[in-house]
Structures are given as structure tokens and as C-alpha cells.
Design a protein around this motif. Structure first.
Motif, mmCIF file in Angstrom:
data_model
loop_
_atom_site.group_PDB
_atom_site.id
_atom_site.type_symbol
_atom_site.label_atom_id
_atom_site.label_comp_id
_atom_site.label_asym_id
_atom_site.label_seq_id
_atom_site.Cartn_x
_atom_site.Cartn_y
_atom_site.Cartn_z
ATOM 1 N N SER A 290 36.058 32.705 54.903
ATOM 2 C CA SER A 290 35.866 34.104 54.513
ATOM 3 C C SER A 290 34.396 34.470 54.373
ATOM 4 O O SER A 290 34.051 35.654 54.388
ATOM 5 N N ALA B 167 35.599 38.212 51.450
ATOM 6 C CA ALA B 167 35.306 37.324 50.325
ATOM 7 C C ALA B 167 35.848 37.910 49.014
ATOM 8 O O ALA B 167 36.453 37.203 48.206
ATOM 9 N N LEU B 168 35.636 39.209 48.824
ATOM 10 C CA LEU B 168 36.153 39.864 47.630
ATOM 11 C C LEU B 168 37.675 39.856 47.620
ATOM 12 O O LEU B 168 38.316 39.586 46.587
ATOM 13 N N LEU C 187 43.146 35.087 44.701
ATOM 14 C CA LEU C 187 43.112 33.858 43.907
ATOM 15 C C LEU C 187 43.295 34.176 42.419
ATOM 16 O O LEU C 187 43.999 33.456 41.701
ATOM 17 N N ILE C 188 42.651 35.250 41.965
ATOM 18 C CA ILE C 188 42.830 35.678 40.572
ATOM 19 C C ILE C 188 44.285 36.056 40.327
ATOM 20 O O ILE C 188 44.877 35.694 39.300
ATOM 21 N N VAL D 280 38.827 30.038 52.125
ATOM 22 C CA VAL D 280 37.704 30.585 51.354
ATOM 23 C C VAL D 280 36.381 30.360 52.075
ATOM 24 O O VAL D 280 35.530 31.259 52.148
ATOM 25 N N ASP E 25 39.693 37.730 49.086
ATOM 26 C CA ASP E 25 40.165 36.370 48.819
ATOM 27 C C ASP E 25 40.036 36.025 47.336
ATOM 28 O O ASP E 25 40.913 35.378 46.755
ATOM 29 N N ALA E 26 38.928 36.449 46.726
ATOM 30 C CA ALA E 26 38.745 36.183 45.294
ATOM 31 C C ALA E 26 39.812 36.907 44.470
ATOM 32 O O ALA E 26 40.358 36.342 43.512
ATOM 33 N N THR F 281 40.914 42.280 52.379
ATOM 34 C CA THR F 281 41.096 41.122 53.245
ATOM 35 C C THR F 281 42.322 41.313 54.116
ATOM 36 O O THR F 281 43.015 42.331 54.023
#
Length: 199
Positions: free
Chosen positions: A84, A96-97, A103-104, A81, A99-100, A34
């Protein structure tokens, strides 16, 4: 006794070190997928998450202004999100990956920060830093070897020589920064806070 210390305290430092190391690893990994703007904004998810953990686990209370700020963080995260999932010229290879992943990482950071605050309530800061640094160095070293070995880094001396100048400055600066906590300078806010935590 040493046995009681290992049974009741030492393993907690190991858990916190795992959380801290993996949070940094996942955050750095997100940069491959990202863009920098999303990472900087989504990293603010640490704020509401650490507030939630502190409320549930440490029984801390917060004022309305703090809840309002956390709400703004969550709203901004929702917008990022949702965006994304749409194609963007400024996005990464897989936004998207990415951003995930960030967040993790934010959740891991929040868990680590909450656990650190919990430990510093009863344990001296010097002991905490020593335990976290000891396990963090071991976990970091093992993970570094595994990750870079799988990428065949050691098969290329030129790649290794190019990578070391990039990898070494950050940990060296952190070590140098931490060594100054015994005589904190007036501009060194973090060491001064740690010294106050010993009292």
C-alpha cells in the motif's frame, strides 16, 4: 435488582455496542480510501486479533493448526500493508490510510467479538441481544445524525431520498433475521447458535 443490573451489566452492553458500531463505521469509511481487495484481505486481521484477546482475557487455548492459520493471516496483511505504500493503479485515493482504517476496524471487531463471548458465558442470549440492540440503535442514530448533518445531507431532499433506499435494507434485514431466533429454521445457523446459548 434493577440497580445492580444497571451497575454491573448494563454499562457493559453499552461498551460492546460502541465497539460494534464504530467497527462498522470505520470499516465503511475505509472504502473511500482503498480498494475492495485490500479491505477483504485486511479484514482477516480480526482472526489473529480475536485469538490474542481470547487467549489473554478468556484464557482460551488453541491448537497448532489455528496458530498456523493466524500466522498466514498476519503474513498476508504484512504484504498488503507494504504494497500500500507503493503507487498502484488499482489502489484507492489514499490506500495507506484506507488500509490503516480497516486494520483499526478489525481490532474493534475482535474486541467486540471477545466481549460478546465473555458476556454470553453468564448472561442469556435474549438479554444480550436486547441490550446490544438498544444501545446500538441509540449510538448509531446519534452518529448518523452528526455525520450526515455535517455533510449537509438534510439541506438536499433529493440526496436524502437517494440515500435512504441504500441505507435502510441492511438494518431491516438484520432485524428480520434476528426476529426468527425463537423458531430457527434449519438453514438459519446464527439464530440456532443463539438459541443454544440460552441453555
Amino acid at each position: 435488582s434493577l440497580q445492580a443490573f444497571c451497575r454491573h451489566v448494563l454499562w457493559k452492553y453499552a461498551v460492546i455496542a460502541v465497539l460494534d458500531v464504530e467497527a462498522n463505521y470505520v470499516a465503511v469509511l475505509a472504502y473511500q480510501y482503498t480498494n475492495l481487495t485490500s479491505i477483504q484481505l485486511l479484514d482477516s486481521f480480526t482472526i489473529p486479533t480475536v485469538m490474542l484477546f481470547s487467549r489473554l482475557l478468556l484464557k482460551h487455548s488453541f491448537v497448532r493448526g489455528q496458530y498456523f492459520g493466524a500466522t498466514l493471516c498476519v503474513l498476508g496483511i504484512i504484504i498488503i500493508v507494504v504494497d500500500s505504500f507503493f503507487e498502484s493503479d488499482q489502489g484507492g485515493s489514499n490506500q495507506a490510510l484506507g488500509d490503516a482504517l480497516i486494520l483499526i476496524a478489525s481490532v474493534l471487531y475482535a474486541a467486540s467479538n471477545t466481549a460478546q463471548e465473555y458476556m454470553l458465558q453468564d448472561r442469556p442470549a435474549i438479554e444480550f441481544l436486547a441490550g446490544l440492540g438498544f444501545f446500538g440503535a441509540i449510538i448509531n442514530g446519534i452518529q448518523w445524525c452528526v455525520v450526515f448533518a455535517t455533510q449537509h445531507l438534510f439541506h438536499s431532499h433529493s440526496r436524502l431520498s437517494r440515500s435512504l433506499p441504500v441505507l435502510l435494507p441492511a438494518p431491516l434485514c438484520i432485524v428480520r433475521f434476528g426476529l426468527r431466533h425463537e423458531r430457527p429454521h434449519r438453514h438459519d445457523s446464527l439464530p440456532r447458535v443463539l438459541c443454544q446459548g440460552r441453555n
